[in-house]
Design an enzyme around this catalytic site. Structure first.
Site, mmCIF file in Angstrom:
data_model
loop_
_atom_site.group_PDB
_atom_site.id
_atom_site.type_symbol
_atom_site.label_atom_id
_atom_site.label_comp_id
_atom_site.label_asym_id
_atom_site.label_seq_id
_atom_site.Cartn_x
_atom_site.Cartn_y
_atom_site.Cartn_z
ATOM 1 C CE LYS A 1 3.226 3.664 13.292
ATOM 2 N NZ LYS A 1 3.196 3.008 11.995
ATOM 3 N N PRO B 1 -5.682 1.140 17.926
ATOM 4 C CG PRO B 1 -7.423 -0.250 17.252
ATOM 5 C CD PRO B 1 -6.909 0.509 18.423
ATOM 6 C CE1 TYR C 1 -1.786 4.143 8.912
ATOM 7 C CE2 TYR C 1 -0.499 3.041 7.202
ATOM 8 C CZ TYR C 1 -1.630 3.118 7.993
ATOM 9 O OH TYR C 1 -2.616 2.154 7.871
ATOM 10 C CE1 TYR D 1 -5.702 4.321 7.762
ATOM 11 C CE2 TYR D 1 -6.470 4.267 10.034
ATOM 12 C CZ TYR D 1 -5.632 3.804 9.043
ATOM 13 O OH TYR D 1 -4.705 2.825 9.338
ATOM 14 C CG HIS E 1 -2.124 -0.930 0.964
ATOM 15 N ND1 HIS E 1 -3.404 -0.473 0.792
ATOM 16 C CD2 HIS E 1 -2.169 -2.272 0.821
ATOM 17 C CE1 HIS E 1 -4.203 -1.507 0.557
ATOM 18 N NE2 HIS E 1 -3.481 -2.612 0.580
HETATM 19 P P1 RFL Z 1 -0.240 -11.063 21.828
HETATM 20 O O1 RFL Z 1 -0.523 -11.153 20.377
HETATM 21 O O2 RFL Z 1 -1.349 -10.651 22.732
HETATM 22 O O3 RFL Z 1 0.363 -12.466 22.295
HETATM 23 C C1 RFL Z 1 0.545 -12.793 23.647
HETATM 24 C C2 RFL Z 1 0.524 -14.298 23.772
HETATM 25 O O4 RFL Z 1 0.767 -14.659 25.132
HETATM 26 C C3 RFL Z 1 -0.156 -15.654 25.535
HETATM 27 N N1 RFL Z 1 -0.304 -15.595 26.999
HETATM 28 C C4 RFL Z 1 0.255 -16.479 27.843
HETATM 29 N N2 RFL Z 1 1.036 -17.548 27.629
HETATM 30 C C5 RFL Z 1 1.462 -18.271 28.715
HETATM 31 N N3 RFL Z 1 1.090 -17.935 29.995
HETATM 32 C C6 RFL Z 1 0.306 -16.857 30.240
HETATM 33 N N4 RFL Z 1 -0.051 -16.545 31.491
HETATM 34 C C7 RFL Z 1 -0.143 -16.088 29.149
HETATM 35 N N5 RFL Z 1 -0.914 -14.971 29.030
HETATM 36 C C8 RFL Z 1 -1.002 -14.694 27.730
HETATM 37 C C9 RFL Z 1 -1.422 -15.305 24.776
HETATM 38 O O5 RFL Z 1 -2.297 -16.425 24.663
HETATM 39 C C10 RFL Z 1 -0.832 -14.885 23.427
HETATM 40 O O6 RFL Z 1 -0.673 -15.983 22.548
HETATM 41 O O7 RFL Z 1 0.965 -10.024 22.119
HETATM 42 P P2 RFL Z 1 2.245 -9.667 21.213
HETATM 43 O O8 RFL Z 1 2.956 -10.890 20.753
HETATM 44 O O9 RFL Z 1 2.969 -8.638 22.004
HETATM 45 O O10 RFL Z 1 1.665 -8.979 19.900
HETATM 46 C C11 RFL Z 1 1.006 -7.734 19.928
HETATM 47 C C12 RFL Z 1 -0.047 -7.640 18.824
HETATM 48 O O11 RFL Z 1 -0.862 -8.795 18.884
HETATM 49 C C13 RFL Z 1 -0.914 -6.386 18.951
HETATM 50 O O12 RFL Z 1 -0.136 -5.264 19.320
HETATM 51 C C14 RFL Z 1 -1.633 -6.031 17.619
HETATM 52 O O13 RFL Z 1 -2.572 -6.998 17.288
HETATM 53 C C15 RFL Z 1 -2.319 -4.661 17.707
HETATM 54 N N6 RFL Z 1 -3.098 -4.308 16.509
HETATM 55 C C16 RFL Z 1 -2.477 -3.802 15.367
HETATM 56 N N7 RFL Z 1 -1.134 -3.690 15.317
HETATM 57 C C17 RFL Z 1 -0.520 -3.270 14.163
HETATM 58 O O14 RFL Z 1 0.721 -3.155 14.153
HETATM 59 N N8 RFL Z 1 -1.216 -2.976 13.007
HETATM 60 C C18 RFL Z 1 -2.567 -3.067 12.979
HETATM 61 O O15 RFL Z 1 -3.152 -2.851 11.922
HETATM 62 C C19 RFL Z 1 -3.256 -3.464 14.188
HETATM 63 N N9 RFL Z 1 -4.583 -3.590 14.208
HETATM 64 C C20 RFL Z 1 -4.480 -4.472 16.496
HETATM 65 C C21 RFL Z 1 -5.209 -4.092 15.317
HETATM 66 C C22 RFL Z 1 -5.153 -5.022 17.586
HETATM 67 C C23 RFL Z 1 -6.517 -5.163 17.523
HETATM 68 N N10 RFL Z 1 -7.128 -5.759 18.660
HETATM 69 C C24 RFL Z 1 -8.032 -6.825 18.573
HETATM 70 C C25 RFL Z 1 -6.614 -5.466 19.976
HETATM 71 C C26 RFL Z 1 -6.571 -4.222 15.260
HETATM 72 C C27 RFL Z 1 -7.240 -4.732 16.371
HETATM 73 C C28 RFL Z 1 -8.727 -4.815 16.268
HETATM 74 C C1 PHB Z 2 -6.705 -3.830 9.864
HETATM 75 O O1 PHB Z 2 -6.723 -4.061 8.639
HETATM 76 O O2 PHB Z 2 -7.061 -4.672 10.697
HETATM 77 C C2 PHB Z 2 -6.260 -2.488 10.333
HETATM 78 C C3 PHB Z 2 -5.732 -1.596 9.419
HETATM 79 C C4 PHB Z 2 -5.316 -0.344 9.859
HETATM 80 C C5 PHB Z 2 -5.462 0.007 11.193
HETATM 81 C C6 PHB Z 2 -5.980 -0.905 12.102
HETATM 82 C C7 PHB Z 2 -6.385 -2.156 11.666
HETATM 83 O O3 PHB Z 2 -5.096 1.249 11.593
#
Ligand code: RFL
Ligand code: PHB
Length: 393
Positions: A300, A296, A388, A204, A75
């Site tokens: 990041k 989100p 970004y 957005y 993108h």
């Molecule tokens: P995770 O992915 O939460 O993984 C943590 C792991 O630890 C396990 N765990 C345990 N294991 C053993 N013992 C315990 N007591 C434990 N407690 C927990 C869990 O089961 C899990 O497997 O953390 P990690 O690895 O730091 O990764 C972080 C990312 O997952 C998170 O920051 C992103 O998903 C955030 N996020 C986005 N980030 C981006 O860079 N670009 C995006 O477009 C973006 N969009 C988003 C997002 C997060 C979203 N949600 C649902 C919060 C969009 C959404 C909707």
């Molecule tokens: C996504 O595609 O899940 C997404 C994209 C951009 C964002 C957050 C989530 O800022």
């Protein structure tokens, strides 16, 4: 009790823990990952979608970038709309050729798990009651139960990669931990659906009805979000209502570009900014969501988990080469410098794009004016684009 002796004990098999394990493996450093959930749960979790180039580079270094290179969608910009007007932010032009890649976190996780298992790496699912011991000693330990049986891991260092609700941050003395937090008065209702993207780039949308984001996972699958109350029950949002609301928040001229389709996932994410400092206690180091959460809006979270892992990997490699702790001593400060910049960007995007409610009149005008300024100024657009696509690490 079964005991494993290893160099690094990693808690959590999210992107942070899995990526760290693979990068350490490439450097000849042994590790084990203890994950609380089962493999299907970890692989099925729907989350992020936007990868910075730095994250893609790390996936390549870890030897898992091949499918992302093939299936990830480059993108070169994004759109921002204010009610009925849509503006283009051209990342490539504004940043000297940089772009982002849309590739689901689910796919990143699957690629990392496959690579881990293919190289015979130690990855243990269904670990119950993971507990951390002797953090301040030279040989910290992890204990857990697997199928009711007690296990122990004795290691040199622990990486707390267990997300926001994990045990590693909780194991740090409260008196040493400083927490910074902001909870927003809204959440995002997200859907995955079988439909083509609205436009070539993400949109957005700032709208009086609330923010909306039009994203995608492939040419046939979309990922859309709408701003909602944080305690919204997805059950109150039948598919028709979601599609109607998504259409209303698009500029009038784009509304007929929204194609509906079968919705196969729907969930609500509350929004918060959170940082815990420092990211180290004794021989335990936090990385990713275990130490920080961003709303989100700036895409990041996953990318910050990757930059933390990059710094931590470098520090561990330097320790095993020189036996000196300098790199590890500097990890928290180094990682936090980048984390706070991403926090600022995520907060800024969130504040410019969301509707904070009717009681917020002056602030809401200022936020609207800020977005209008950014879009009208090359300097403003450059600042947005530069953040970004990802600040260097
Ligand atoms: P995770 O992915 O939460 O993984 C943590 C792991 O630890 C396990 N765990 C345990 N294991 C053993 N013992 C315990 N007591 C434990 N407690 C927990 C869990 O089961 C899990 O497997 O953390 P990690 O690895 O730091 O990764 C972080 C990312 O997952 C998170 O920051 C992103 O998903 C955030 N996020 C986005 N980030 C981006 O860079 N670009 C995006 O477009 C973006 N969009 C988003 C997002 C997060 C979203 N949600 C649902 C919060 C969009 C959404 C909707
Ligand atoms: C996504 O595609 O899940 C997404 C994209 C951009 C964002 C957050 C989530 O800022």
């Amino acid at each position: 009790m079964a005991t494993t002796r290893i160099q690094v004990g990693i808690i959590g098999s999210g992107p942070a823990g899995l990526l760290l394990a693979q990068l350490l493996d490439k450097a000849g450093i042994s590790s084990v990952i203890l994950e609380r959930r089962d493999r299907a749960y970890v692989e099925g979790r729907i989350r992020a979608g936007v990868l910075e180039q730095g994250t893609v580079d790390l996936l390549n270094e870890a030897g898992v970038g091949e499918r992302c290179a093939r299936e990830g969608m480059v993108h070169k910009g994004c759109y921002i709309s204010i009610q009925d007007e849509r503006f283009e932010i051209n990342f490539e032009e504004l940043t000297g050729g940089k772009h982002v890649v849309v590739y689901g976190q689910t796919e990143v996780t699957k690629d990392l798990i496959n690579a881990r298992l293919a190289c015979g790496g130690d990855l243990r699912f269904d670990c119950e009651n993971v507990a951390i011991h002797d953090i301040e000693s030279d040989k910290p330990r992890l204990t857990y139960l697997s199928a009711g049986e007690p296990h122990e891991v004795v290691c040199d260092f622990i990486a707390g990669c267990d997300g926001f609700h994990g045990v590693s941050r909780q194991a740090m003395p409260a008196s040493l931990l400083r927490v910074y937090e902001r909870v927003y008065p809204f959440g995002w209702l997200g859907i995955l659906a079988e439909a083509p993207p609205v436009m070539d780039e993400l949109i957005y949308a700032r709208h009086p009805r609330g923010f909306a984001l039009y994203s995608m996972r492939s040419p046939k699958v979309v990922r859309h979000y709408i701003q909602c109350l944080p305690d919204t029950d997805p059950e109150d949002w039948p598919d028709e209502r979601v599609w109607d609301e998504l259409r209303l928040r698009l500029p009038k001229g784009d509304q007929d570009k929204l194609v509906t389709g079968r919705v196969f996932e729907k969930s609500v994410t509350p929004m918060r900014s959170f940082v815990a400092e420092p990211m180290r206690f004794g021989r335990m180091f936090l990385a990713g969501d275990a130490a920080h959460i961003v709303p989100p809006t700036g895409a990041k979270g996953l990318n910050l988990a990757a930059s933390d892992v990059h710094y931590l990997r470098n520090a561990l490699v330097s320790y095993y080469k020189t036996n000196a702790m300098d790199g590890l001593d500097g990890y928290s400060t180094q990682a936090l410098a980048r984390i706070w910049k991403a926090q600022r960007f995520s907060w800024w995007m969130t504040s410019m794009l969301h509707n904070f409610g009717p009681q917020d009149d002056f602030d809401s005008r200022v936020r609207g004016a800020e977005l209008a300024y950014v879009l009208s100024s090359r300097a403003g657009q450059t600042s947005l684009a530069e953040n970004y696509v990802g600040l260097p690490f």
